[in-house]
Design a protein around this motif. Structure first.
Motif, PDB file in Angstrom:
ATOM      1  N   ALA A  24       0.701  -1.044  -0.001  1.00 54.50           N
ATOM      2  CA  ALA A  24       0.025  -0.109  -0.055  1.00 54.50           C
ATOM      3  C   ALA A  24       0.466   1.545   0.037  1.00 54.50           C
ATOM      4  O   ALA A  24       0.603   2.112  -0.852  1.00 54.50           O
ATOM      5  CB  ALA A  24      -0.696   0.154   1.041  1.00 54.50           C
ATOM      6  N   ALA A  25       1.806   0.998   0.894  1.00 55.39           N
ATOM      7  CA  ALA A  25       3.071   1.925   1.233  1.00 55.39           C
ATOM      8  C   ALA A  25       3.259   2.676  -0.907  1.00 55.39           C
ATOM      9  O   ALA A  25       3.485   3.604  -1.236  1.00 55.39           O
ATOM     10  CB  ALA A  25       4.043   1.678   1.651  1.00 55.39           C
ATOM     11  N   LEU A  26       4.183   1.561  -1.328  1.00 55.98           N
ATOM     12  CA  LEU A  26       4.769   1.899  -2.668  1.00 55.98           C
ATOM     13  C   LEU A  26       2.745   2.292  -4.058  1.00 55.98           C
ATOM     14  O   LEU A  26       3.416   3.230  -4.874  1.00 55.98           O
ATOM     15  CB  LEU A  26       4.518   1.034  -3.397  1.00 55.98           C
ATOM     16  CG  LEU A  26       5.441   0.396  -4.740  1.00 55.98           C
ATOM     17  CD1 LEU A  26       6.400   1.115  -4.553  1.00 55.98           C
ATOM     18  CD2 LEU A  26       6.090  -1.098  -5.364  1.00 55.98           C
ATOM     19  N   ALA A  27       2.255   1.482  -3.839  1.00 53.94           N
ATOM     20  CA  ALA A  27       1.499   1.676  -4.891  1.00 53.94           C
ATOM     21  C   ALA A  27       0.858   3.046  -3.779  1.00 53.94           C
ATOM     22  O   ALA A  27       1.018   3.881  -5.775  1.00 53.94           O
ATOM     23  CB  ALA A  27      -0.442   1.083  -4.163  1.00 53.94           C
ATOM     24  N   THR A  28       0.113   3.918  -3.113  1.00 50.96           N
ATOM     25  CA  THR A  28       0.452   5.091  -3.186  1.00 50.96           C
ATOM     26  C   THR A  28       0.803   6.010  -2.884  1.00 50.96           C
ATOM     27  O   THR A  28       1.277   7.529  -3.229  1.00 50.96           O
ATOM     28  CB  THR A  28       0.385   4.937  -1.123  1.00 50.96           C
ATOM     29  OG1 THR A  28       0.555   5.209  -0.257  1.00 50.96           O
ATOM     30  CG2 THR A  28      -1.661   4.224  -1.083  1.00 50.96           C
ATOM     31  N   ALA A  29       2.836   6.491  -3.115  1.00 48.78           N
ATOM     32  CA  ALA A  29       3.742   7.069  -2.851  1.00 48.78           C
ATOM     33  C   ALA A  29       3.524   7.516  -4.802  1.00 48.78           C
ATOM     34  O   ALA A  29       4.176   7.829  -5.537  1.00 48.78           O
ATOM     35  CB  ALA A  29       4.543   6.152  -3.054  1.00 48.78           C
ATOM     36  N   ALA A  38       3.095   7.254   3.589  1.00 51.01           N
ATOM     37  CA  ALA A  38       4.196   7.818   4.628  1.00 51.01           C
ATOM     38  C   ALA A  38       3.191   7.021   6.098  1.00 51.01           C
ATOM     39  O   ALA A  38       3.997   5.464   6.985  1.00 51.01           O
ATOM     40  CB  ALA A  38       3.696   9.590   5.666  1.00 51.01           C
ATOM     41  N   ALA A  39       1.921   7.090   5.922  1.00 50.14           N
ATOM     42  CA  ALA A  39       0.560   6.477   7.280  1.00 50.14           C
ATOM     43  C   ALA A  39       1.135   4.681   7.062  1.00 50.14           C
ATOM     44  O   ALA A  39       1.675   3.812   8.086  1.00 50.14           O
ATOM     45  CB  ALA A  39      -0.110   6.851   6.928  1.00 50.14           C
ATOM     46  N   SER A  40       1.043   3.862   5.656  1.00 53.98           N
ATOM     47  CA  SER A  40       1.028   2.984   5.339  1.00 53.98           C
ATOM     48  C   SER A  40       2.441   1.908   5.998  1.00 53.98           C
ATOM     49  O   SER A  40       3.037   0.653   6.200  1.00 53.98           O
ATOM     50  CB  SER A  40       0.990   2.236   3.997  1.00 53.98           C
ATOM     51  OG  SER A  40      -0.216   2.591   4.030  1.00 53.98           O
ATOM     52  N   ALA A  41       3.333   2.722   5.916  1.00 54.41           N
ATOM     53  CA  ALA A  41       4.936   2.572   6.055  1.00 54.41           C
ATOM     54  C   ALA A  41       5.061   2.052   7.259  1.00 54.41           C
ATOM     55  O   ALA A  41       5.893   1.793   7.994  1.00 54.41           O
ATOM     56  CB  ALA A  41       5.862   3.732   5.282  1.00 54.41           C
TER      57      ALA A  41
END
Length: 243
Positions: A24-29, A38-41
């Motif tokens: 999710a962090a990669l996709a949203t980035a 940042a929240a997912s990471a």
């Protein structure tokens, strides 16, 4: 469901949650949503910290329903690299502890042909069943599976020319006991290869492994790779060898 089984599912849930959070962090980035990234990471890092801390207190094996993770690319711990470090020779008898579905076992077994044997032992019978199915499809007949515990290996003394385990020692409740058993079943001139990868929640650092090996009666004779993805090469010997 017992406490151990419950922890296995909790640990698996933590890992899968961490994996989903990183995705999710990669996709949203990539979409430019840096706040969500940042929240997912942050969630992923928190899950990783909790999982590693809990694993050190209550080590458990990878549950069978997560077997597909074992097929992911191994990078520095690829079967090809293991073969280079282990140097299996035709005619040898070698032991793998915790083979899972046989990602490495199939390559090593082939290297031992025509008259060598690979013994594999795992606490999960379902893992062994899938391994043997894959071996049969490849025409490999020199793999001998046994269900059992690394802390009490069901083999006689000085049976094996070599042994190896990859990302497994941290899953064993008493790693030193498992290493002592490996020293017992190895020939005096045998070799033990241990592979560890930092991304593994059950990662054992090189310094900790060297200490455990010495306590179990092994002598460290070589290292390959880096501190976050290494191979350690041991020989029987060391302070505990005479006990």
């Amino acid at each position: 469901m017992g406490a151990k089984q419950a922890w296995i599912f909790v640990r698996a849930g933590l890992f899968l949650s961490e994996l989903a959070a990183w995705i999710a962090a990669l996709a949203t980035a990539l979409l430019g949503n840096w706040r969500c990234a940042a929240a997912s990471a942050a969630f992923a890092v928190s899950a990783d910290v909790v999982g590693r801390a809990w694993s050190r207190k209550s080590p458990v094996p990878l549950p069978y329903f997560m077997w597909w993770l074992l097929l992911l690319p191994r990078g520095a711990h690829s079967p090809k690299n293991l073969r280079r470090v282990l140097e299996p020779r035709p005619g040898e008898r070698i032991l793998e502890v915790g083979p899972g579905v046989g990602v490495h076992a199939l390559v090593i077994a082939k290297a031992l042909q025509p008259d060598g044997m690979l013994d594999v032992i795992d606490v999960e019978q379902a893992m062994l069943d899938r391994l043997m199915q894959r071996a049969t499809r490849r025409g490999l007949t020199n793999i001998v599976p046994r269900q059992g515990d690394a802390r009490q290996l069901p083999y006689p003394e000085r049976m094996f020319d070599a042994a190896y385990l990859i990302g497994v020692l941290g899953e064993v409740p008493d790693g030193v006991a498992a290493l002592r058993e490996l020293r017992r079943v190895l020939k005096p001139d045998g070799r033990l290869i241990i592979g560890e990868l930092l991304i593994d929640p059950d990662f054992v650092s090189f310094a900790a492994l060297r200490e455990k090996g010495n306590e179990a009666g092994f002598t460290l004779v070589g290292q390959a790779g880096t501190s976050v993805a290494y191979w350690a090469i041991f020989r029987p010997g060391g302070a505990a060898a005479a006990t």
